[in-house]
Motif scaffolding. Sequence first.
Motif, short mmCIF file in Angstrom:
data_model
loop_
_atom_site.label_atom_id
_atom_site.label_comp_id
_atom_site.label_asym_id
_atom_site.label_seq_id
_atom_site.Cartn_x
_atom_site.Cartn_y
_atom_site.Cartn_z
N ALA A 152 0.79 -1.17 0.05
CA ALA A 152 0.06 0.11 -0.01
C ALA A 152 0.69 1.24 0.09
O ALA A 152 0.47 2.24 -0.76
CB ALA A 152 -0.90 -0.02 1.19
N LEU A 153 2.02 1.11 0.83
CA LEU A 153 2.87 2.34 0.96
C LEU A 153 3.72 2.48 -0.50
O LEU A 153 3.81 3.75 -0.92
CB LEU A 153 3.67 2.29 1.81
N LEU A 154 3.84 1.63 -1.10
CA LEU A 154 4.70 1.59 -2.34
C LEU A 154 3.70 2.01 -3.52
O LEU A 154 4.40 2.75 -4.48
CB LEU A 154 5.29 0.21 -2.81
N GLU A 155 2.52 1.85 -3.48
CA GLU A 155 1.56 2.11 -4.44
C GLU A 155 0.93 3.52 -4.40
O GLU A 155 0.64 4.35 -5.37
CB GLU A 155 0.24 1.25 -4.33
N ALA A 156 1.23 4.11 -3.13
CA ALA A 156 0.71 5.63 -2.78
C ALA A 156 1.45 6.49 -3.47
O ALA A 156 2.80 6.47 -3.71
CB ALA A 156 0.73 5.99 -1.32
#
Length: 894
Positions: free
Chosen positions: A227-231
Amino acid sequence: MADLRALFSSNDPVGSNEAFTNRQNQWNLVAVAIEEHLRHLAGPGFDVEDLEAPRNNVITFHGVGGVGKSTLLRKLEAALAAAEQRPVQWGAPAWADERIVPIRIDLARSASTGSDFERVVLTIRLALAAAVGRPLPSFDLALRRYWETQHPGEPLEEYVRRTGLAGRFGQMLPQQMQAAVAEAVGALQLPGMVGSAVGQITTALVQALRERRDRARALAGCARTAALLEAEPDLEALSYYPHLLAWEISQLPAKRTVVPVVLLDTFEDTGDRHRDAERLLQRLVWLMPNAFFVIGGRNRLPWADDGLQGQLDYTGPTSWPGLAPQAGQPARAAGQGGARQHLIGDFSPEDCDAYLARRLTQDGQPLIGPEVRAVITARSHGLPLHLDLAVARFLELRRTGRTPAPADFDHTFPALIVRILSDLTDDERHVLRSASLLDAFDIDLATRAAGLPHQAAARRLVGRPMVSEDPYAIWPYHLHGAIRTALRTADDHTEDRWTSADWHQAAERALAALGQQWHDAHTLAPSRALLVACLRQGLRLARDHRLENLGWLTDAAFAYTSDSVWEPLAPLTHASAGSGQSGLDTPADVVDELLAAIVRRQHEHREHTAERLTTVLDSGLLPGELTELGLYYRAKAHKDLGRTGAALEGYRQVAEAGGRLAPRGRRGLANLARIAGDFPTAFAAVPHLGWEGRHHRVLAHIHWPHGDIDRAAAAFEAARTEAEQHNAPGERAIAQTLLALVVAFADPVRADDELALAHQLLEPLDQRATMLYAHVAGLVRDAGTDRDIADRIAVLRTEISVAGLPWLTPLVETALAFHHAVRDAPDNLAATLDRLREATADGDFAYYVDIATAMGDLPQPAGSTVQWLDGARTVRERWRALVTARQGHLRGAQ
């Protein structure tokens, strides 16, 4: 170190202990807190990915500027980095063998939100790069992606070199980040992509994580990595990346395990109106539960305060138990789960008592008894120098054969003045004494109070340790409480000591200087905060030094009362307890009591207000125009109490005097005419009132009893607009609240919005009667419903009685009559009418009886003397129409 003076003070052996030296107490607090933190990390219940568990990974040291907070944090950093740099007296902590990584960050250079928060994050990662010596893959990939997006064309290596971070932690981070990319390429089997943009590699890693591939999860197994890498890699995302950093630290092999201790210095420089920078830093602390944070700043860290909910992500005592005060527990008991907030510099009362108890002992027991310690503590204001002087006096009294008593210490010490003045120039001494007359000051104010032609001495003085600074205050500087008290009250045996005439002249200069500051600001850009601050200091100066010429205080008093905002000016004075004229000896005394009575009427029965103002007026000491101020507010109190005759006489005196309150006196007369039901006379007065007489509000008060809601609302809106144009927040709140009241009769939906705005405007003010108006407006809005009308009416009646505002009773009963008329409850309406007739038996507000009968479609009261503008029949039709309209509205809502 032994205290030789104590040793040689008596034939009896006296033990002594130099407490609080070298910040040993602060070191113990940190050492115990870190020990507790390490036990928590080793416990079976600790989970670095748990975002709901309370946090106790922070300790704070706060105090005024210049007391050594930064020095303490630098010393702590050195002691944590190497045992040989730890002072011997501090002792070795229980966790000496743990791999602690201290990281001190000066937030004075990181006070804004954008690139400076980047610097904080990078500093922590760089320190870990040197300590760990290996990549932290998931965090490094996220950080690399952020950097390439936010800093295109700027290599991280160049930034590290340019900002000086490379000098502290080497240049290992760029290589480790590149190694993290290589690890990701290898784990995902992406040949040929090592030199590709990190975004492509990140996308591949996210896909692999979503597909639950074992090699990807081994590389970046934190549940929230994908999720953090997609943000979107922006500042908001960066503030959540520390979660990945904490997870990576938790995965280090045993031989590389580290515990970061982050020391955030100058935390007050993160302050801004919206707490943007503080929000990012708090998120950092929360998302790294396996790191420990030591925060130094001027203020207590308020994260445990529920009042910050919505401004920061994590607030309240449940989230931060270590930051919340705990009843009955000493502030120093951090290691036992007590408060993690610690005042340094000045000692807390508990620290003062502990210091005095340990300073002198005999047979293992404190030599200074608790009663004496209490007096010394109160007098010291936490100043260590005062404590030392008190100990010396204790020994001297004991040596002469006397048993020291509390009364022996209920004063300041001349020696304190000598010590304070010893290294000051003559001009600095002069400024210091002048400034001691002021609660707070700036350089210009101190210079004028001293009567000097130049500011150099004042500029030097504010750099001295006895002067504290609050850069956000109106006047940023103030003297230490104990020093200020000593200068003003102790016997001064210095060669240049002041005579009583010198002090009196200095007080006159200080008063004039305050007035000049207020006048200059008032001419350019009026500031109510400055007005109130000048009044507070000016009144105290004039009262304490019995100044006869009050000068600008008269104009300031009128400016203060020109709007209905009632900030307290001072604690209750000797004359404020309502015990007659005792203590009203000078013009300053009576002006102080006059304004105190006007302000306190928001919290006292109006009968008490009238009595206090009568005492002030009877003193004969009110200067000039201020007599009109007393007459006007006493007339208002009489009006509120239903004493129409006394109110009429007071308003007439004010109006006929022709002074600056004459328009208000005419408004009072117009309102009394309206209260008596003489609407034509009240209406005829409106054109002669103007803004000062609140003409729009008077007109609206005439229209709405006629049931002419549209005209009344328009007039209240005009009153609100005019108040905004004159920057009068008190009048604006009154007009808005009355607008909500009249709108509530016709449109309960709109009334919701108007009432919400009224409450918003009233929140920072202190307007008791207007707040009661708002409660009545809420009742009218809810008329005809089952929303606890009876209970709310009962509460209102009690509040009106306690406040001494019987003139509101007819309005409340009229609102209740509207409710019963809408519900078609004739018996209840009849009972309400009986109470309404009783409340208006003296003729005041008798028109409410006509209105209530019209609401219920009952016969017009026999012998009604109300003089309507539009005719009784028209008025009755309007009020009945409002009832039927509400009935239709409620049927439509069902």
